[in-house]
Design a protein around this motif. Structure first.
Motif, PDB file in Angstrom:
ATOM      1  N   UNK A 105       1.417  -0.845   0.153  1.00  0.00           N
ATOM      2  CA  UNK A 105      -0.150   0.115   0.557  1.00  0.00           C
ATOM      3  C   UNK A 105       0.901   1.424   0.029  1.00  0.00           C
ATOM      4  N   UNK A 106       0.462   2.140  -1.050  1.00  0.00           N
ATOM      5  CA  UNK A 106       1.224   3.065  -0.815  1.00  0.00           C
ATOM      6  C   UNK A 106       1.355   4.450   0.109  1.00  0.00           C
ATOM      7  N   UNK A 107       1.804   4.928   0.308  1.00  0.00           N
ATOM      8  CA  UNK A 107       2.041   5.460   1.785  1.00  0.00           C
ATOM      9  C   UNK A 107       1.554   7.359   1.819  1.00  0.00           C
ATOM     10  N   UNK A 108       0.912   8.000   2.356  1.00  0.00           N
ATOM     11  CA  UNK A 108       1.367   9.533   1.816  1.00  0.00           C
ATOM     12  C   UNK A 108       2.232  10.384   2.274  1.00  0.00           C
ATOM     13  N   UNK A 109       3.218  10.932   1.784  1.00  0.00           N
ATOM     14  CA  UNK A 109       4.499  11.363   2.157  1.00  0.00           C
ATOM     15  C   UNK A 109       4.377  13.141   3.128  1.00  0.00           C
ATOM     16  N   UNK A 110       3.107  13.373   2.749  1.00  0.00           N
ATOM     17  CA  UNK A 110       2.723  14.569   2.789  1.00  0.00           C
ATOM     18  C   UNK A 110       2.032  14.849   4.174  1.00  0.00           C
ATOM     19  N   UNK A 111       2.228  15.845   5.187  1.00  0.00           N
ATOM     20  CA  UNK A 111       1.552  15.864   6.341  1.00  0.00           C
ATOM     21  C   UNK A 111       0.157  16.950   5.976  1.00  0.00           C
ATOM     22  N   UNK A 112      -0.806  17.193   6.333  1.00  0.00           N
ATOM     23  CA  UNK A 112      -1.935  18.098   6.982  1.00  0.00           C
ATOM     24  C   UNK A 112      -2.472  18.336   7.987  1.00  0.00           C
ATOM     25  N   UNK A 127       8.144  16.979   9.450  1.00  0.00           N
ATOM     26  CA  UNK A 127       7.489  16.479  11.159  1.00  0.00           C
ATOM     27  C   UNK A 127       7.640  15.983  11.702  1.00  0.00           C
ATOM     28  N   UNK A 128       7.673  14.752  11.640  1.00  0.00           N
ATOM     29  CA  UNK A 128       8.572  13.800  12.853  1.00  0.00           C
ATOM     30  C   UNK A 128       9.820  14.445  13.645  1.00  0.00           C
ATOM     31  N   UNK A 129      10.674  14.716  12.654  1.00  0.00           N
ATOM     32  CA  UNK A 129      12.071  15.100  12.949  1.00  0.00           C
ATOM     33  C   UNK A 129      11.765  16.597  13.930  1.00  0.00           C
ATOM     34  N   UNK A 130      11.009  17.615  13.426  1.00  0.00           N
ATOM     35  CA  UNK A 130      10.284  18.505  13.927  1.00  0.00           C
ATOM     36  C   UNK A 130       9.740  18.696  15.748  1.00  0.00           C
ATOM     37  N   UNK A 131       8.369  17.424  15.644  1.00  0.00           N
ATOM     38  CA  UNK A 131       8.282  17.031  17.015  1.00  0.00           C
ATOM     39  C   UNK A 131       8.400  16.081  17.634  1.00  0.00           C
ATOM     40  N   UNK A 132       9.776  15.390  17.236  1.00  0.00           N
ATOM     41  CA  UNK A 132      10.243  13.835  18.128  1.00  0.00           C
ATOM     42  C   UNK A 132       9.344  13.191  17.880  1.00  0.00           C
ATOM     43  N   UNK A 133       8.010  13.116  17.216  1.00  0.00           N
ATOM     44  CA  UNK A 133       7.252  11.380  17.035  1.00  0.00           C
ATOM     45  C   UNK A 133       7.119  10.641  16.359  1.00  0.00           C
ATOM     46  N   UNK A 134       7.782   9.584  16.637  1.00  0.00           N
ATOM     47  CA  UNK A 134       8.132   8.088  15.342  1.00  0.00           C
ATOM     48  C   UNK A 134       7.395   8.660  14.554  1.00  0.00           C
ATOM     49  N   UNK A 135       8.429   8.598  13.328  1.00  0.00           N
ATOM     50  CA  UNK A 135       7.526   8.575  11.933  1.00  0.00           C
ATOM     51  C   UNK A 135       6.635   7.225  11.413  1.00  0.00           C
ATOM     52  N   UNK A 136       7.142   6.058  13.009  1.00  0.00           N
ATOM     53  CA  UNK A 136       6.260   5.377  11.854  1.00  0.00           C
ATOM     54  C   UNK A 136       4.830   5.808  13.007  1.00  0.00           C
ATOM     55  N   UNK A 137       4.687   5.623  13.668  1.00  0.00           N
ATOM     56  CA  UNK A 137       3.596   6.304  14.715  1.00  0.00           C
ATOM     57  C   UNK A 137       2.612   7.542  13.973  1.00  0.00           C
ATOM     58  N   UNK A 138       3.509   7.838  13.424  1.00  0.00           N
ATOM     59  CA  UNK A 138       2.731   9.354  12.549  1.00  0.00           C
ATOM     60  C   UNK A 138       1.651   8.672  11.207  1.00  0.00           C
ATOM     61  N   UNK A 139       2.376   7.195  10.845  1.00  0.00           N
ATOM     62  CA  UNK A 139       1.977   7.027   9.742  1.00  0.00           C
ATOM     63  C   UNK A 139       1.074   6.057  10.389  1.00  0.00           C
ATOM     64  N   UNK A 140       0.926   5.663  11.564  1.00  0.00           N
ATOM     65  CA  UNK A 140      -0.202   5.232  11.521  1.00  0.00           C
ATOM     66  C   UNK A 140      -1.714   5.918  11.237  1.00  0.00           C
ATOM     67  N   UNK A 141      -1.706   7.003  12.074  1.00  0.00           N
ATOM     68  CA  UNK A 141      -2.716   8.144  12.411  1.00  0.00           C
ATOM     69  C   UNK A 141      -3.039   8.851  11.068  1.00  0.00           C
ATOM     70  N   UNK A 142      -2.362   9.208   9.862  1.00  0.00           N
ATOM     71  CA  UNK A 142      -2.805   9.171   8.168  1.00  0.00           C
ATOM     72  C   UNK A 142      -2.779   8.128   7.550  1.00  0.00           C
ATOM     73  N   UNK A 143      -2.869   7.385   7.466  1.00  0.00           N
ATOM     74  CA  UNK A 143      -3.588   5.895   6.641  1.00  0.00           C
ATOM     75  C   UNK A 143      -4.914   5.950   6.555  1.00  0.00           C
TER      76      UNK A 143
END
Length: 64
Positions: A2-9, A48-64
């Motif tokens: 599955x392709x994942x989005x790379x942009x955050x809104x 976004x992950x780097x700036x906030x310190x939130x793990x990228x995998x965790x962020x990806x779970x929210x935007x799927x």
């Protein structure tokens, strides 16, 4: 695969943080300013992950 989005809104940031969509817009603006991006450029999930310190995998779970 599955392709994942790379942009955050702002709506994604709202889901992740539990804060308002307005806060999401504010945070994206702050990230763009910090990275010296222009208004028409996007913020990536990685940035976004780097700036906030939130793990990228965790962020990806929210935007799927």
């Amino acid at each position: 695969m599955k392709l994942k989005r790379v942009i955050i809104y702002p709506k994604d940031i709202q889901r992740i943080t539990g804060k308002s969509e307005r806060y999401g817009r504010y945070l994206l603006k702050k990230i763009k300013d910090d990275l010296q991006k222009e208004d028409h450029q996007f913020v990536t999930v990685n940035e976004f992950s780097t700036f906030t310190g939130i793990d990228q995998e965790l962020v990806n779970q929210f935007i799927d």
